[in-house]
Each structure stands twice: as structure tokens, then as C-alpha cells.
Design an enzyme around this catalytic site. Sequence first.
Site, PDB file in Angstrom:
ATOM      1  N   HIS A  89      58.599  86.728  58.635  1.00  0.00           N
ATOM      2  CA  HIS A  89      59.442  86.463  57.231  1.00  0.00           C
ATOM      3  C   HIS A  89      58.316  87.641  55.786  1.00  0.00           C
ATOM      4  CE1 HIS A  89      62.076  83.674  58.187  1.00  0.00           C
ATOM      5  NE2 HIS A  89      62.042  84.166  59.280  1.00  0.00           N
TER       6      HIS A  89
ATOM      7  N   ARG B 156      61.987  83.573  52.784  1.00  0.00           N
ATOM      8  CA  ARG B 156      62.318  82.278  52.643  1.00  0.00           C
ATOM      9  C   ARG B 156      61.806  81.057  52.576  1.00  0.00           C
ATOM     10  NH1 ARG B 156      67.546  82.850  56.161  1.00  0.00           N
ATOM     11  NH2 ARG B 156      68.883  82.849  54.128  1.00  0.00           N
ATOM     12  N   THR B 157      62.255  79.669  51.863  1.00  0.00           N
ATOM     13  CA  THR B 157      61.365  78.710  52.315  1.00  0.00           C
ATOM     14  C   THR B 157      62.602  77.591  52.872  1.00  0.00           C
ATOM     15  OG1 THR B 157      60.368  78.764  49.806  1.00  0.00           O
ATOM     16  CG2 THR B 157      60.474  76.811  50.784  1.00  0.00           C
ATOM     17  N   HIS B 158      61.627  77.705  53.677  1.00  0.00           N
ATOM     18  CA  HIS B 158      63.098  77.316  55.135  1.00  0.00           C
ATOM     19  C   HIS B 158      63.050  75.531  54.705  1.00  0.00           C
ATOM     20  CE1 HIS B 158      62.524  80.621  57.213  1.00  0.00           C
ATOM     21  NE2 HIS B 158      64.580  79.596  57.744  1.00  0.00           N
TER      22      HIS B 158
ATOM     23  N   GLU C 279      68.064  72.967  68.470  1.00  0.00           N
ATOM     24  CA  GLU C 279      68.666  71.548  68.942  1.00  0.00           C
ATOM     25  C   GLU C 279      68.842  71.472  70.447  1.00  0.00           C
ATOM     26  OE1 GLU C 279      70.226  74.421  67.708  1.00  0.00           O
ATOM     27  OE2 GLU C 279      69.683  74.320  65.677  1.00  0.00           O
TER      28      GLU C 279
ATOM     29  N   SER D  88      69.058  77.717  57.751  1.00  0.00           N
ATOM     30  CA  SER D  88      68.897  78.186  57.007  1.00  0.00           C
ATOM     31  C   SER D  88      70.005  77.738  56.278  1.00  0.00           C
ATOM     32  CB  SER D  88      67.745  79.317  56.487  1.00  0.00           C
ATOM     33  OG  SER D  88      68.804  79.837  56.921  1.00  0.00           O
TER      34      SER D  88
END
Length: 274
Positions: free
Chosen positions: A73, A94-96, A195, A214
Site C-alpha cells: 500500500h 488506506r487505513t484499514h 474468513e 475495506s
Amino acid sequence: MSTHPLDDPAVNPFDVAATAALEIAERTGVDRHDIALTLGSGWGKAADLIGETTATIPAAEITGFSKPALEGHVGTLRSVLLPSGKRALIIGARTHYYEGHGVRRVVHSVRTAAATGAKIMILTNGAGGIKETWTPGSPVLISDHINLTADSPLEGATFIDLTDLYAARLRAIARSVDPTLDEGVYTQFRGPHYETPAEVQMAKAIGGHIVGMSTALEAIAARQSGMEILGLSLITNLAAGIQKTPLSHEEVLEAGREAEPRISALLAKIVAEL
Ligand code: HPA
């Protein structure tokens, strides 16, 4: 004690976004941006293809932005001049949600994009695919989402309609560029673990086609700010249990690298039509 402005509940996050937008205008020399793009795994090269970069800023130097947590990223904000004369703000930082800094920090880039004037928000990501017909490396349109984070960027009794959240108008434009683009419902899990196969089956049973970490929270914030939203997922892998081999972050990055030239070119063509 945290010194991050968004961690202080007394601070209005829209004021922080307005400050960030002013700093971006100063640093880029561009008063208003028309379109904003968040480039997730696999989509980064689009920044070079949509137009001429006129300014690049390390995101962490702008108020409210956090340092990138993840390799792959790029932590920059870029101002790009499109051939049409429009200006695009490219968010490579991007901050997740799974970073645990709270949802305000997650959606700060989107709120900042709106404060720079952007009317269209393009959200891209790398994600797992539930539809068995999808192959890793395929880009798909996001048609809707299911937010399984149990959180919201909205604070207080703020009731916002989410019908047609991922604008049918923009999806039609994307499909006019590539008629083979399929679409699906994005299901946001908290992560950062992938998952379980049972969770993937649950996502499928409730109407999900894409699993990721996200985008849904960002889309809600973008809608709150009045932007039109286009969502695109790169299917980096089939979701756990659909694919029979274990998932790895390395596999996800590799699929992103492999697909990047192709899907970045597609995204650039879509942007040219907006
Ligand atoms: N699940 C959640 N997030 C992801 C996946 C996945 O299978 N692949 C890439 N990001």
C-alpha cells in the site's frame, strides 16, 4: 495518550477533513479536485495511466492521515491532471478497520476527498471471490454491500439512505468500457484474519459474492458526503473453502501484481469516460 486529532471525540472529523483538504490544495496548487480514487491491492498502476501526475505528497504529512500499515500500500496522495482537464486525487494510503484505530481514521481519506471538491469516489480493493465462475485476476464491479463490521462512520442519530450506494450510472459507464465486467455484493469483514469456510458460506447465504476487509465503511462515508460511488474489486483469490488450498497474503499480493497492468488500464479507460 494519542495525539491524533481524530482520536479526540470533541474534534469534529469534518473539520479535520477540511483542514486536510486545504493542505492538499496548498501542496498541490490545485484548488479543487473533481474525482477521487482509492487504489487498493492490484490497482496502483492506474495512477500512472489516467493522466499526468502534477504533485505527490506523502500522506502522513497531511492532517489526519495515518502511516501506511501494510507493504503493497503506497502511502501517497497524488494530484493527477486528466486529459479532459479534470483533476483526480489519488489516495494510495488506506487505513484499514482491522488496524484498530477506529472508523474515523478509516474514512478520513474519503471525507478529505469530498472536502477537496470530489463529486465521484472510486473505491478499489483486492478481495476474495465467492462466485465459482470467477477466476483470480478478474476485476468485478461492486453492486451493493453487506457491512459485517458492526460499525458505522456515522456518529449520533445520522440516518443516511444507502439505496443505489454503488451508483448504477457509474456501473453502466464501466460496463460500456468492458461489457464482460461481472458484479457482486461486497461483504466487509473486520479481518485481518481471512474468513473461515463457514463464514464464507454465511456470506454466500446472506447474498454476498465478494469478501474483503475495506470499502463498505468508506462507501457509507462517501455517501454521507454526497459523492457518487464506483466500487471495483480485484478477485485475488477464491474465498476460503471455495478455493481448496489455504489462503496467504503472499498469494493475494502476487495475484495483484499479475493483474495490475490489465486492471489498471481498464480503470484508466473508465475514468476517461466519467
Ligand atoms: N477475504 C478477505 N479479504 C481478502 C481476501 C479474502 O479472501 N482476499 C483478499 N482480501
